[in-house]
Design an enzyme around this catalytic site. Structure first.
Site, mmCIF file in Angstrom:
data_model
loop_
_atom_site.group_PDB
_atom_site.id
_atom_site.type_symbol
_atom_site.label_atom_id
_atom_site.label_comp_id
_atom_site.label_asym_id
_atom_site.label_seq_id
_atom_site.Cartn_x
_atom_site.Cartn_y
_atom_site.Cartn_z
ATOM 1 N N PRO A 147 0.830 -1.209 0.000
ATOM 2 C CA PRO A 147 0.000 0.000 0.000
ATOM 3 C C PRO A 147 0.869 1.266 0.000
ATOM 4 C CG PRO A 147 -0.564 -1.462 1.827
ATOM 5 C CD PRO A 147 0.672 -2.003 1.217
ATOM 6 N N THR B 295 4.349 2.672 2.436
ATOM 7 C CA THR B 295 4.901 1.625 3.294
ATOM 8 C C THR B 295 6.418 1.493 3.165
ATOM 9 O OG1 THR B 295 4.103 0.137 1.579
ATOM 10 C CG2 THR B 295 2.882 0.156 3.640
ATOM 11 N N GLY B 296 7.021 2.284 2.298
ATOM 12 C CA GLY B 296 8.481 2.311 2.258
ATOM 13 C C GLY B 296 9.106 1.626 1.057
ATOM 14 N N LYS B 297 8.351 1.459 -0.018
ATOM 15 C CA LYS B 297 8.899 0.777 -1.201
ATOM 16 C C LYS B 297 10.001 1.629 -1.858
ATOM 17 C CE LYS B 297 4.788 0.530 -2.975
ATOM 18 N NZ LYS B 297 4.017 1.091 -1.858
ATOM 19 N N THR B 298 9.687 2.905 -2.050
ATOM 20 C CA THR B 298 10.682 3.782 -2.674
ATOM 21 C C THR B 298 11.890 3.933 -1.752
ATOM 22 O OG1 THR B 298 8.794 4.939 -3.590
ATOM 23 C CG2 THR B 298 10.915 5.994 -3.872
ATOM 24 N N HIS C 153 -25.540 11.441 20.251
ATOM 25 C CA HIS C 153 -25.030 10.501 19.234
ATOM 26 C C HIS C 153 -23.679 9.924 19.685
ATOM 27 C CE1 HIS C 153 -24.677 9.315 14.854
ATOM 28 N NE2 HIS C 153 -23.425 9.149 15.267
ATOM 29 N N GLU C 154 -22.782 10.826 20.073
ATOM 30 C CA GLU C 154 -21.432 10.365 20.459
ATOM 31 C C GLU C 154 -21.474 9.593 21.773
ATOM 32 O OE1 GLU C 154 -19.306 10.400 18.259
ATOM 33 O OE2 GLU C 154 -20.212 11.897 16.954
HETATM 34 P P1 ATP Z 1 3.982 4.973 -2.779
HETATM 35 O O1 ATP Z 1 3.493 3.609 -3.104
HETATM 36 O O2 ATP Z 1 2.867 5.918 -2.503
HETATM 37 O O3 ATP Z 1 5.022 5.498 -3.709
HETATM 38 P P2 ATP Z 1 6.034 4.100 -0.986
HETATM 39 O O4 ATP Z 1 5.697 2.756 -0.444
HETATM 40 O O5 ATP Z 1 7.008 4.158 -2.087
HETATM 41 O O6 ATP Z 1 4.693 4.867 -1.368
HETATM 42 P P3 ATP Z 1 7.890 5.719 0.404
HETATM 43 O O7 ATP Z 1 7.948 6.837 -0.559
HETATM 44 O O8 ATP Z 1 9.004 4.754 0.394
HETATM 45 O O9 ATP Z 1 6.508 4.975 0.230
HETATM 46 O O10 ATP Z 1 7.723 6.275 1.887
HETATM 47 C C1 ATP Z 1 7.396 7.602 2.166
HETATM 48 C C2 ATP Z 1 8.080 8.044 3.415
HETATM 49 O O11 ATP Z 1 7.585 7.313 4.536
HETATM 50 C C3 ATP Z 1 9.564 7.794 3.427
HETATM 51 O O12 ATP Z 1 10.255 8.864 2.851
HETATM 52 C C4 ATP Z 1 9.881 7.647 4.892
HETATM 53 O O13 ATP Z 1 10.070 8.907 5.490
HETATM 54 C C5 ATP Z 1 8.620 7.059 5.465
HETATM 55 N N1 ATP Z 1 8.727 5.585 5.625
HETATM 56 C C6 ATP Z 1 7.942 4.669 5.023
HETATM 57 N N2 ATP Z 1 8.299 3.435 5.419
HETATM 58 C C7 ATP Z 1 9.321 3.570 6.262
HETATM 59 C C8 ATP Z 1 10.131 2.654 6.996
HETATM 60 N N3 ATP Z 1 9.947 1.344 6.932
HETATM 61 N N4 ATP Z 1 11.106 3.157 7.768
HETATM 62 C C9 ATP Z 1 11.307 4.476 7.859
HETATM 63 N N5 ATP Z 1 10.594 5.394 7.192
HETATM 64 C C10 ATP Z 1 9.605 4.960 6.417
#
Ligand code: ATP
Length: 647
Positions: free
Chosen positions: A232, A235-238, A454-455
């Protein structure tokens, strides 16, 4: 490569050439265009013996060529031509032109003047072609040159933004990948990537393949051609790919799937070819394609014939390059996407992307590690509890956590704090989940009362039901799109039972039930609750096979094949049963919520009034009214254990 400064130089050179040509053109036209005069003036000049020859042109126009002389003359002849400057007129230079009414009459008069003043002026009747190639070039060629220059200039500018990195139209088919090599100081390393242990291990191995291929090939193994990071957003792929670039110490080409896309046919495929050619030259190396779904979408799914041809050509070229006849020795392709379901199956098969690396949203421990990475740069107070923060952020991605850390620093700075405290983090989390607090929103007193009930309804049911999410706080301060909200800490489960789902539905319906009990009427304020409830009930019946009448059947399609197939995978009769069962679940839970609230009506009034007074209530306030929660409560244990207050 042409850098920006050079491009600016080119711009000024083109402007200068343009101005020079424009100047030449105007000067020339002021030199060569004959002045219009009338016959009287002509005969006046003729009588002075200054005319070399005249040429009678078609349509009774006569061109007058003066003798080589200083032409100050005209000033004294007639006011009509008194604007003439004192240019030196070359012999035979065309100077004037005039019209003759009747040729015969004119010729007679001309002959008479010649005799009278004893002139040697020549009269020529040849219909002379003035437009020699040279003259044509001088008159119109300049326009063409200007046009061509302007065209080149325009294309240079277009291709600077849309074409290749060289900024030339010819570079449009060149890959736009950014190359990072030993000269680029990439600081991201695997230490900056928190959690994601499995994914990290896999990409670390890829780095190892490139650094030490013999270790693997000597046993007969083949180096993988590619790895696909799926997960998603945020999550840190890039980040992982950046860390690979930082660690690998081999050339690293980075680009996005959309960089292949251009409005011209064939450009995408040509860019893929160029990218792999460059990569092969730099081998061993890594190519990273972010958002590969831009080109990797399954082929032939569009209903409009031919609409996707260019993208498909690009994809075909990528497939060929990754596993064609030519082998890309030691070029590893890393790609990232959050839509693996729509990718072409041919792209995913081993031999192209041999490895699929799933990058999931972080779990509790991983969130802690991510907090640790991002908190390093912040000034924290001693009471900040990372464990507590990690528990407060279920479902948050790495990017969300990075955002929480940054927001909390901004919140603390706004309060002129010396350091960031726990409360700043909680505020930041609230802001990220719920949006900005709108304390000044104007709400009528009767509406405010309805919101409070409600809340309070939500808060009471979640307090009294075993499987409902633990309540953190309840508020009637508007935030984002909501007018009030109950904040929970959902349990992080891997599996969910029907009882748990039903308790959650019941607590979501409690807001509307409370309104009905207190006001004997309902309102539109439950839209968000109803949406969630309906989805939950739908998933119980049609997806998870949790309904007795439908049985152990799931109509879920994980392949995404039904994206363009609008027909339902079940009969009309089943559709009716599904509808009935969804409705039954929701009605049952609504009645259940109403019954519980009716039994606690006085407490509901107390809580609603308390809310109207204080605007925000925490667990402690609920405890005062209801006593301790009758079930083991994760958040309660955490708060006790950590001695932390969320108020
Ligand atoms: P997209 O699919 O939207 O491109 P992505 O998975 O590539 O998203 P990133 O660009 O890698 O997401 O993450 C965005 C930012 O979130 C990073 O620059 C970092 O600051 C933070 N981040 C995400 N995952 C991690 C992690 N595992 N550890 C540390 N920082 C993280």
């Amino acid at each position: 490569m042409i850098n920006k400064k050079n491009r600016n130089n080119f711009f000024w050179i083109y402007i200068a050439i343009f101005i020079i040509f424009l100047g030449i053109f105007f000067l020339k036209s002021s030199f060569s265009n004959p002045k219009k005069i009338n016959q009287d003036i002509f005969f006046n000049i003729l009588s002075k013996g200054k005319i070399e020859k005249i040429i009678v042109k078609h349509k009774e126009i006569v061109h007058v060529y003066l003798k080589k002389n200083k032409n100050k003359y005209s000033n004294s002849i007639d006011n009509n031509i008194s604007n003439e400057k004192g240019f030196i007129i070359q012999q035979n230079q065309l100077q004037y032109e005039f019209e003759i009414g009747d040729l015969q009459l004119f010729q007679n008069k001309f002959e008479k003047y010649k005799k009278l003043y004893n002139l040697d002026t020549i009269i020529d009747f040849k219909n002379q072609q003035d437009y020699t190639i040279t003259k044509f070039f001088f008159d119109y060629g300049i326009f063409f040159i200007l046009l061509i220059l302007f065209w080149i200039f325009l294309f240079r500018r277009i291709s600077t933004t849309g074409g290749g990195p060289g900024g030339q139209i010819f570079n449009i088919g060149k890959s736009k990948a950014r190359l990072f090599d030993e000269n680029d100081d990439i600081k991201t390393t695997f230490k900056d990537v928190a959690g994601l242990e499995g994914a990290k291990e896999e990409v670390e191995e890829i780095v190892e393949f490139l650094k030490n291929p013999n270790k693997y090939t000597k046993l007969g193994g083949k180096i993988p051609k590619g790895a696909l990071l799926i997960g998603p957003p945020g999550t840190g792929k890039t980040l992982l790919a950046k860390a690979v670039a930082g660690e690998a110490k081999v050339p690293f080409f980075s680009l996005s799937g959309s960089d292949f896309v251009e409005m011209f046919v064939g450009v995408g495929a040509s860019r893929v070819r160029d990218l792999f050619d460059k990569a092969k030259e730099k081998s061993p190396c890594i190519i990273f394609i972010d958002e590969i779904d831009a080109i990797g979408r399954a082929r032939g799914k569009s209903s409009i014939a031919g609409s996707n041809d260019e993208r498909e050509n690009t994809l075909n070229q990528l497939l060929t390059e990754m596993d064609g006849f030519g082998t890309n020795t030691n070029v590893i392709v890393l790609a990232a996407t959050n839509r693996s379901d729509i990718l072409d199956k041919a792209l995913l098969r081993p031999g192209r992307f041999d490895r699929t690396i799933i990058v999931d949203p972080p779990e509790l421990n991983e969130r802690k590690e991510i907090f640790n990475v991002h908190l390093k740069k912040l000034v924290l107070s001693k009471n900040v509890d990372i464990d507590f923060l990690a528990r407060q952020t279920p479902g948050f991605s790495g990017a969300d956590i990075a955002n929480v850390c940054n927001e909390s620093a901004l919140i603390a700075a706004r309060k002129n704090g010396e350091s960031i405290v726990n409360k700043d983090f909680l505020e930041a989390i609230d802001r990220i989940i719920g949006g900005l607090e709108k304390k000044n929103k104007i709400i009528k007193p009767n509406e405010r009362k309805r919101i409070a009930y409600h809340e309070a309804g939500h808060a009471i049911i979640s307090w009294l039901l075993e499987h409902a999410a633990s309540l953190v706080k309840v508020t009637i301060i508007p935030r984002g799109k909501s007018l009030g909200s109950a904040w929970y800490l959902p349990e992080e489960r891997q599996l969910t039972t029907p009882e748990q789902m039903k308790d959650e539905i019941c607590s979501l319906l409690a807001g509307r039930s409370a309104e009905e009990i207190a006001f004997n009427s309902i309102s539109t304020g439950a839209l968000n609750d109803l949406e969630r409830v309906t989805k939950q009930a739908q998933s119980m019946v049609a997806i998870f096979g949790l309904n007795e009448k439908i049985g152990n059947i799931s109509y879920y399609d994980s392949t995404g094949q039904n994206e363009f197939n609008f027909s339902k995978p079940y009969s009309e009769k089943t559709a009716q049963i599904i509808d009935e069962e969804i409705s039954k679940i929701i009605t049952e839970q609504y009645k259940r919520a109403k019954k519980i609230l009716k039994n606690n009506e006085k407490k509901l009034d107390m809580l609603a009034n308390e809310l109207l007074k204080k605007e925000v209530l925490f667990r402690e306030d609920l405890k005062k009214i209801f006593g301790n929660r009758p079930f083991p409560d994760e958040i309660e244990e955490l708060l006790k254990e950590k001695n932390v207050s969320v108020s």
